[in-house]
Design a protein around this motif. Sequence first.
Motif, PDB file in Angstrom:
ATOM      1  N   GLY A   1      21.405  28.311 -24.384  1.00  0.00           N
ATOM      2  CA  GLY A   1      20.149  27.917 -23.768  1.00  0.00           C
ATOM      3  C   GLY A   1      19.314  29.022 -23.163  1.00  0.00           C
ATOM      4  N   PHE A   2      19.683  30.275 -23.382  1.00  0.00           N
ATOM      5  CA  PHE A   2      18.892  31.392 -22.879  1.00  0.00           C
ATOM      6  C   PHE A   2      17.824  31.771 -23.896  1.00  0.00           C
ATOM      7  CE2 PHE A   2      22.497  31.719 -20.129  1.00  0.00           C
ATOM      8  CZ  PHE A   2      22.059  32.364 -18.979  1.00  0.00           C
ATOM      9  N   SER A   3      16.697  32.265 -23.407  1.00  0.00           N
ATOM     10  CA  SER A   3      15.594  32.750 -24.236  1.00  0.00           C
ATOM     11  C   SER A   3      15.139  34.098 -23.705  1.00  0.00           C
ATOM     12  CB  SER A   3      14.399  31.792 -24.163  1.00  0.00           C
ATOM     13  OG  SER A   3      14.764  30.513 -24.578  1.00  0.00           O
TER      14      SER A   3
ATOM     15  N   PHE B   1      16.526  34.514 -20.029  1.00  0.00           N
ATOM     16  CA  PHE B   1      16.481  33.583 -18.902  1.00  0.00           C
ATOM     17  C   PHE B   1      16.839  32.178 -19.362  1.00  0.00           C
ATOM     18  CE2 PHE B   1      12.571  32.479 -20.834  1.00  0.00           C
ATOM     19  CZ  PHE B   1      12.186  31.246 -20.357  1.00  0.00           C
ATOM     20  N   LYS B   2      17.282  31.377 -18.401  1.00  0.00           N
ATOM     21  CA  LYS B   2      17.603  29.976 -18.644  1.00  0.00           C
ATOM     22  C   LYS B   2      17.199  29.205 -17.397  1.00  0.00           C
ATOM     23  CE  LYS B   2      21.472  26.892 -19.604  1.00  0.00           C
ATOM     24  NZ  LYS B   2      22.911  26.839 -19.927  1.00  0.00           N
ATOM     25  N   ILE B   3      16.386  28.177 -17.581  1.00  0.00           N
ATOM     26  CA  ILE B   3      16.027  27.319 -16.453  1.00  0.00           C
ATOM     27  C   ILE B   3      17.215  26.410 -16.185  1.00  0.00           C
ATOM     28  CG2 ILE B   3      14.469  25.516 -15.634  1.00  0.00           C
ATOM     29  CD1 ILE B   3      12.326  26.785 -17.501  1.00  0.00           C
TER      30      ILE B   3
ATOM     31  N   GLN C   1      16.199  29.779 -12.010  1.00  0.00           N
ATOM     32  CA  GLN C   1      16.579  30.323 -13.304  1.00  0.00           C
ATOM     33  C   GLN C   1      17.824  31.184 -13.149  1.00  0.00           C
ATOM     34  OE1 GLN C   1      12.963  28.931 -13.084  1.00  0.00           O
ATOM     35  NE2 GLN C   1      13.173  30.892 -12.094  1.00  0.00           N
ATOM     36  N   ASN C   2      18.571  31.293 -14.229  1.00  0.00           N
ATOM     37  CA  ASN C   2      19.595  32.320 -14.345  1.00  0.00           C
ATOM     38  C   ASN C   2      19.064  33.330 -15.352  1.00  0.00           C
ATOM     39  OD1 ASN C   2      21.380  31.176 -12.535  1.00  0.00           O
ATOM     40  ND2 ASN C   2      22.586  30.159 -14.099  1.00  0.00           N
ATOM     41  N   TRP C   3      19.353  34.577 -15.090  1.00  0.00           N
ATOM     42  CA  TRP C   3      18.841  35.687 -15.893  1.00  0.00           C
ATOM     43  C   TRP C   3      20.006  36.475 -16.462  1.00  0.00           C
ATOM     44  CZ3 TRP C   3      13.532  36.026 -16.270  1.00  0.00           C
ATOM     45  CH2 TRP C   3      12.810  35.238 -15.372  1.00  0.00           C
ATOM     46  N   ALA C   4      19.760  37.193 -17.555  1.00  0.00           N
ATOM     47  CA  ALA C   4      20.807  38.006 -18.165  1.00  0.00           C
ATOM     48  C   ALA C   4      20.194  39.214 -18.856  1.00  0.00           C
ATOM     49  CB  ALA C   4      21.600  37.185 -19.180  1.00  0.00           C
ATOM     50  N   VAL C   5      20.942  40.296 -18.848  1.00  0.00           N
ATOM     51  CA  VAL C   5      20.599  41.484 -19.621  1.00  0.00           C
ATOM     52  C   VAL C   5      21.820  41.893 -20.428  1.00  0.00           C
ATOM     53  CG1 VAL C   5      18.772  42.353 -18.108  1.00  0.00           C
ATOM     54  CG2 VAL C   5      21.133  43.033 -17.700  1.00  0.00           C
TER      55      VAL C   5
ATOM     56  N   TYR D   1      22.421  37.260 -13.500  1.00  0.00           N
ATOM     57  CA  TYR D   1      21.943  37.353 -12.126  1.00  0.00           C
ATOM     58  C   TYR D   1      20.972  36.213 -11.834  1.00  0.00           C
ATOM     59  CZ  TYR D   1      18.119  39.995 -14.430  1.00  0.00           C
ATOM     60  OH  TYR D   1      17.101  40.401 -15.246  1.00  0.00           O
ATOM     61  N   ASP D   2      20.682  36.044 -10.555  1.00  0.00           N
ATOM     62  CA  ASP D   2      19.826  34.940 -10.136  1.00  0.00           C
ATOM     63  C   ASP D   2      18.412  35.420  -9.833  1.00  0.00           C
ATOM     64  OD1 ASP D   2      19.898  36.094  -7.559  1.00  0.00           O
ATOM     65  OD2 ASP D   2      21.447  34.733  -6.853  1.00  0.00           O
ATOM     66  N   ASP D   3      17.592  34.523  -9.319  1.00  0.00           N
ATOM     67  CA  ASP D   3      16.188  34.830  -9.039  1.00  0.00           C
ATOM     68  C   ASP D   3      15.998  35.882  -7.951  1.00  0.00           C
ATOM     69  OD1 ASP D   3      14.993  33.064 -10.907  1.00  0.00           O
ATOM     70  OD2 ASP D   3      15.348  31.376  -9.569  1.00  0.00           O
TER      71      ASP D   3
END
Length: 105
Positions: free
Chosen positions: A66-68, A15-17, A23-27, A40-42
């Motif tokens: 910037g993703f964690s 995720f990245k704020i 947030q933006n999310w990733a897998v 993907y988004d929230d």
Amino acid sequence: MITDIPEELAQDPWFKIVDFLQQNWAVVLEREDDVLVVFYDDTCGVFDKMPFPTSDKAEQALRRNGFSKFLEDKRAQEFIGLPRGEFAERSHPNGKIYSSGRFWH
């Protein structure tokens, strides 16, 4: 766009704020010859994707941008909830923000 995201990945995403309460999310999806990072988004709206040669390269790029990992960030878990719902393709107001290179280093 890929919307078939396994539940186990959706429970431990990157995720990245990006803005207040957004947030933006990733897998990272393993494929036969490479991996695909799906963004993907929230609201589980899939809006972008990027291929990488290996999981390590994908994870390095996510961190550099910037993703964690959500489950590694106990503080974030206190005020951010995981996206819930069915994954569906949706456009982002700014287009393909990561694969275009505009917000990716």
